[in-house]
Enzyme design. Structure first.
Site, PDB file in Angstrom:
ATOM      1  N   CYS A  31     -13.303  -9.933  92.914  1.00 21.67           N
ATOM      2  CA  CYS A  31     -11.961 -10.530  93.008  1.00 21.67           C
ATOM      3  C   CYS A  31     -11.950 -12.037  92.770  1.00 21.67           C
ATOM      4  O   CYS A  31     -10.910 -12.613  92.446  1.00 21.67           O
ATOM      5  CB  CYS A  31     -11.329 -10.189  94.353  1.00 21.67           C
ATOM      6  SG  CYS A  31     -11.035  -8.419  94.509  1.00 21.67           S
TER       7      CYS A  31
ATOM      8  N   HIS B 225      -5.172 -14.767  94.745  1.00 14.68           N
ATOM      9  CA  HIS B 225      -5.572 -13.442  94.265  1.00 14.68           C
ATOM     10  C   HIS B 225      -4.727 -12.420  95.013  1.00 14.68           C
ATOM     11  O   HIS B 225      -4.571 -12.507  96.238  1.00 14.68           O
ATOM     12  CB  HIS B 225      -7.069 -13.218  94.534  1.00 14.68           C
ATOM     13  CG  HIS B 225      -7.455 -11.780  94.527  1.00 14.68           C
ATOM     14  ND1 HIS B 225      -7.161 -10.942  93.477  1.00 14.68           N
ATOM     15  CD2 HIS B 225      -8.081 -10.992  95.462  1.00 14.68           C
ATOM     16  CE1 HIS B 225      -7.589  -9.719  93.763  1.00 14.68           C
ATOM     17  NE2 HIS B 225      -8.142  -9.727  94.960  1.00 14.68           N
TER      18      HIS B 225
ATOM     19  N   ASN C  72      -3.647  -4.365  93.604  1.00 16.33           N
ATOM     20  CA  ASN C  72      -4.749  -5.335  93.522  1.00 16.33           C
ATOM     21  C   ASN C  72      -5.553  -5.026  92.260  1.00 16.33           C
ATOM     22  O   ASN C  72      -6.237  -4.005  92.195  1.00 16.33           O
ATOM     23  CB  ASN C  72      -5.609  -5.214  94.780  1.00 16.33           C
ATOM     24  CG  ASN C  72      -6.805  -6.152  94.792  1.00 16.33           C
ATOM     25  OD1 ASN C  72      -7.284  -6.577  93.740  1.00 16.33           O
ATOM     26  ND2 ASN C  72      -7.308  -6.453  95.968  1.00 16.33           N
TER      27      ASN C  72
HETATM   28  N1  COA Z   1      -2.617   6.225 104.198  1.00 15.20           N
HETATM   29  C1  COA Z   1      -2.509   6.655 105.476  1.00 15.20           C
HETATM   30  N2  COA Z   1      -3.445   6.459 106.398  1.00 15.20           N
HETATM   31  C2  COA Z   1      -4.560   5.791 106.013  1.00 15.20           C
HETATM   32  C3  COA Z   1      -4.744   5.340 104.694  1.00 15.20           C
HETATM   33  C4  COA Z   1      -3.714   5.588 103.774  1.00 15.20           C
HETATM   34  N3  COA Z   1      -3.804   5.179 102.482  1.00 15.20           N
HETATM   35  N4  COA Z   1      -5.948   4.709 104.616  1.00 15.20           N
HETATM   36  C5  COA Z   1      -6.486   4.776 105.835  1.00 15.20           C
HETATM   37  N5  COA Z   1      -5.660   5.438 106.675  1.00 15.20           N
HETATM   38  C6  COA Z   1      -5.833   5.746 108.093  1.00 15.20           C
HETATM   39  C7  COA Z   1      -7.267   5.655 108.537  1.00 15.20           C
HETATM   40  O1  COA Z   1      -7.965   6.859 108.268  1.00 15.20           O
HETATM   41  C8  COA Z   1      -7.119   5.387 110.014  1.00 15.20           C
HETATM   42  O2  COA Z   1      -6.865   6.600 110.675  1.00 15.20           O
HETATM   43  P1  COA Z   1      -7.453   6.867 112.163  1.00 15.20           P
HETATM   44  O3  COA Z   1      -6.830   5.790 113.023  1.00 15.20           O
HETATM   45  O4  COA Z   1      -6.969   8.224 112.454  1.00 15.20           O
HETATM   46  O5  COA Z   1      -8.942   6.751 112.025  1.00 15.20           O
HETATM   47  C9  COA Z   1      -5.860   4.549 110.102  1.00 15.20           C
HETATM   48  O6  COA Z   1      -5.150   4.765 108.865  1.00 15.20           O
HETATM   49  C10 COA Z   1      -6.132   3.078 110.266  1.00 15.20           C
HETATM   50  O7  COA Z   1      -7.144   2.696 109.324  1.00 15.20           O
HETATM   51  P2  COA Z   1      -7.604   1.219 109.182  1.00 15.20           P
HETATM   52  O8  COA Z   1      -8.616   1.148 108.081  1.00 15.20           O
HETATM   53  O9  COA Z   1      -7.972   0.680 110.539  1.00 15.20           O
HETATM   54  O10 COA Z   1      -6.237   0.592 108.698  1.00 15.20           O
HETATM   55  P3  COA Z   1      -5.828  -0.903 108.635  1.00 15.20           P
HETATM   56  O11 COA Z   1      -4.652  -1.095 109.495  1.00 15.20           O
HETATM   57  O12 COA Z   1      -6.975  -1.834 108.770  1.00 15.20           O
HETATM   58  O13 COA Z   1      -5.338  -1.010 107.126  1.00 15.20           O
HETATM   59  C11 COA Z   1      -6.129  -1.814 105.033  1.00 15.20           C
HETATM   60  C12 COA Z   1      -6.230  -0.730 106.073  1.00 15.20           C
HETATM   61  C13 COA Z   1      -7.157  -1.485 103.958  1.00 15.20           C
HETATM   62  C14 COA Z   1      -4.741  -1.781 104.420  1.00 15.20           C
HETATM   63  C15 COA Z   1      -6.387  -3.169 105.691  1.00 15.20           C
HETATM   64  O14 COA Z   1      -7.587  -3.143 106.435  1.00 15.20           O
HETATM   65  C16 COA Z   1      -6.450  -4.273 104.714  1.00 15.20           C
HETATM   66  O15 COA Z   1      -5.469  -4.629 104.131  1.00 15.20           O
HETATM   67  N6  COA Z   1      -7.653  -4.879 104.498  1.00 15.20           N
HETATM   68  C17 COA Z   1      -7.882  -5.869 103.517  1.00 15.20           C
HETATM   69  C18 COA Z   1      -8.163  -5.152 102.251  1.00 15.20           C
HETATM   70  C19 COA Z   1      -8.160  -6.073 101.076  1.00 15.20           C
HETATM   71  O16 COA Z   1      -7.410  -6.991 100.972  1.00 15.20           O
HETATM   72  N7  COA Z   1      -9.022  -5.744 100.139  1.00 15.20           N
HETATM   73  C20 COA Z   1      -9.120  -6.436  98.942  1.00 15.20           C
HETATM   74  C21 COA Z   1     -10.026  -7.594  99.072  1.00 15.20           C
HETATM   75  S1  COA Z   1     -10.144  -8.369  97.559  1.00 15.20           S
END
Ligand code: COA
Length: 332
Positions: free
Chosen positions: A114, A259, A289
């Site tokens: 990224c 980004h 993204n």
């Molecule tokens: N739809 C529905 N549920 C989902 C899912 C989706 N697409 N992806 C994951 N889940 C579920 C998980 O399985 C988890 O379930 P559980 O509680 O039963 O185990 C729950 O949602 C929470 O997962 P978690 O990973 O803790 O979610 P979060 O609130 O952290 O959100 C992201 C996930 C990825 C959106 C978040 O962590 C984020 O934005 N991170 C930064 C990612 C980023 O910017 N990446 C690019 C970097 S360049």
């Protein structure tokens, strides 16, 4: 003193629009979940039989060259940032060079995920400052939809990452008032496995088997919450570093182009910097993204919408897999 300026910006996104509702039909997720956590409403996936990383990069490059009024034959260097090159080797840079019809000029790939576009911009900037080249193409292009699984086990990546391309033409100048003022590059491999794709790779120290593919070990992995926590810290640090290096303050920024990782990350940075909504550019809602492509696509759209004008102070900032993070301060 030799400096470089951004003479033109362009982008290309595939015509294939994939909405959150489309994804909800393929995996347990919802428009509400995706919108609330990422801000994304739709993204583009490559059109089969048509788009490749280099062909999309070529389309973005042609737009950038045309807007700059520069003939393709003037390009002396290609720096191509991608995480998803067509082949494991060679890189996409040589394929773009072939597509643009520029045999013999150097075409290098940058694999910094990224932060890749800012790294590529920095590399091209150094070559132009040194006097070695006068005109360079800097490209970011990705087809990530091919590497993500449209299933429950792939959903945390599938809802975020998407396809697209952007490009900038850099040209030598001596006028500091319209130039790249500085670039700032960082990495910390301690976190390499927090956002990565293991295969095909050597760290497993054994051969890839069909079972590993079936088990999903070839899929990319992301520790979303850790990425989020590190991203907000590093974004802030590297923006401050760019401002301090040039004796500017946050109030001087005309447009911040982060980004497009996640709308919540952009919003957090904007609030911390106490910047007005108009001064932070976001288009992740429409494109997801796109990793190396997100910053040049955003620059291209912002320029076309009249949000970047000659003389504006534009700050680019990125964070991603590696971890890597980077910024650039530009007098447009
Ligand atoms: N739809 C529905 N549920 C989902 C899912 C989706 N697409 N992806 C994951 N889940 C579920 C998980 O399985 C988890 O379930 P559980 O509680 O039963 O185990 C729950 O949602 C929470 O997962 P978690 O990973 O803790 O979610 P979060 O609130 O952290 O959100 C992201 C996930 C990825 C959106 C978040 O962590 C984020 O934005 N991170 C930064 C990612 C980023 O910017 N990446 C690019 C970097 S360049």
């Amino acid at each position: 003193m030799n400096l470089s300026r951004i003479a033109g910006v362009g982008h290309y996104v595939p015509e294939n629009i994939v909405t959150n509702d489309d994804l909800s039909k393929l995996m347990p997720t919802s428009d509400e979940w995706i919108t609330e956590r990422t801000g994304i409403k739709e993204r583009r996936y490559f059109t089969e039989g048509k788009d490749t990383v280099a062909s999309m990069g070529a389309n973005a490059s042609r737009m950038a060259l045309q807007r700059a009024g520069i003939d393709v034959s003037e390009v002396e260097l290609i720096v191509f940032a991608t995480t998803t090159s067509e082949y494991y080797f060679p890189g996409s840079g040589v394929l773009l060079q072939r597509e643009l019809g520029l045999p013999g000029i150097p075409a290098m790939d940058i694999k910094m995920q990224c932060s890749g576009f800012i790294y590529a911009l920095s590399v091209a900037d150094q070559f132009i400052k040194s006097g070695m080249y006068k005109t360079a193409l800097v490209v970011g292009s990705e087809i990530q939809s091919n590497a993500i699984e449209l299933s429950e086990r792939g959903r945390n990546m599938a809802v975020i990452f998407a396809d697209g391309a952007g490009a900038a033409v850099l040209q030598q100048t001596q006028n500091k008032e319209h130039s790249i003022l500085s670039t700032h590059l960082h990495s910390d491999g301690t976190f390499a496995e927090e956002l990565y794709m293991r295969h095909p790779g050597s760290l497993l120290k054994k051969r890839l088997t069909a079972e590993m593919i079936t088990n999903g070990e070839v899929l990319p992995h992301m520790n979303g919450q850790l990425v989020f926590k590190n991203a907000i810290v590093r974004f802030m640090e590297v923006i401050s570093e760019a401002l301090e290096a040039n004796n500017y303050s946050k109030e001087d920024i005309d447009l911040l182009i982060p980004h497009q990782a996640n709308l919540r990350i952009s919003e957090y940075i904007r609030a911390k910097l106490e910047m007005h909504e108009d001064k932070v550019f976001n288009n992740i809602m429409r494109f997801g993204n796109t990793t190396t492509a997100s910053i040049p696509i955003a620059m291209s759209e912002a320029w076309a919408e009249g949000k970047i004008k000659p003389g504006d102070l534009v700050c680019l900032a990125a964070f991603g897999s590696g971890f890597t993070w980077a910024s650039a301060l530009i007098k447009w």
